[in-house]
Design a protein around this motif. Structure first.
Motif, PDB file in Angstrom:
ATOM      1  N   GLU A  25       0.844  -1.189   0.000  1.00 21.28           N
ATOM      2  CA  GLU A  25       0.000   0.000   0.000  1.00 21.28           C
ATOM      3  C   GLU A  25       0.888   1.250   0.000  1.00 21.28           C
ATOM      4  O   GLU A  25       1.897   1.306   0.699  1.00 21.28           O
ATOM      5  CB  GLU A  25      -0.886  -0.018   1.247  1.00 21.28           C
ATOM      6  N   THR A  44      -6.943  -7.151   0.008  1.00 22.94           N
ATOM      7  CA  THR A  44      -5.912  -6.509   0.820  1.00 22.94           C
ATOM      8  C   THR A  44      -5.559  -7.418   1.988  1.00 22.94           C
ATOM      9  O   THR A  44      -6.448  -7.978   2.627  1.00 22.94           O
ATOM     10  CB  THR A  44      -6.413  -5.156   1.358  1.00 22.94           C
ATOM     11  N   ARG A  46      -3.506  -7.275   5.542  1.00 20.86           N
ATOM     12  CA  ARG A  46      -2.908  -6.353   6.515  1.00 20.86           C
ATOM     13  C   ARG A  46      -1.889  -7.091   7.389  1.00 20.86           C
ATOM     14  O   ARG A  46      -1.941  -8.298   7.556  1.00 20.86           O
ATOM     15  CB  ARG A  46      -3.991  -5.739   7.374  1.00 20.86           C
ATOM     16  N   THR A  58       0.921  -3.333   4.692  1.00 18.93           N
ATOM     17  CA  THR A  58      -0.353  -3.720   4.091  1.00 18.93           C
ATOM     18  C   THR A  58      -0.086  -4.006   2.623  1.00 18.93           C
ATOM     19  O   THR A  58       0.524  -3.194   1.924  1.00 18.93           O
ATOM     20  CB  THR A  58      -1.397  -2.592   4.247  1.00 18.93           C
TER      21      THR A  58
END
Length: 74
Positions: A25, A44, A46, A58
């Motif tokens: 990210e 996504t 994390r 992330t």
């Protein structure tokens, strides 16, 4: 290089049904490059350990399917 070129080896030579890639990210250039190649955001993750940097990040995963790659060649 667009979808017509970058998947040839994976989809034609190796017979793959999909190719995954990811970026951390905040790496907007990497995200833009993947989108230009036809990859579509998938999920996504994390708190992914980044051993090289010694931290946690992330990660955003993207997918290019054989069908999408073939459609982009036309």
């Amino acid at each position: 290089m667009g979808p017509s070129q970058d998947g040839r080896h994976g989809f034609e030579d190796l017979g793959l049904s999909a190719v995954w890639c990811g970026h951390y990210e905040g790496n907007d250039r990497s995200q833009h490059c993947m989108e230009k190649c036809g990859f579509v955001y998938h999920h996504t993750a994390r708190d992914v350990p980044c051993r090289l940097m010694g931290d946690v990040r992330t990660e955003r995963a993207s997918l290019l399917t054989r069908e999408r790659w073939l459609a982009g060649r036309r």
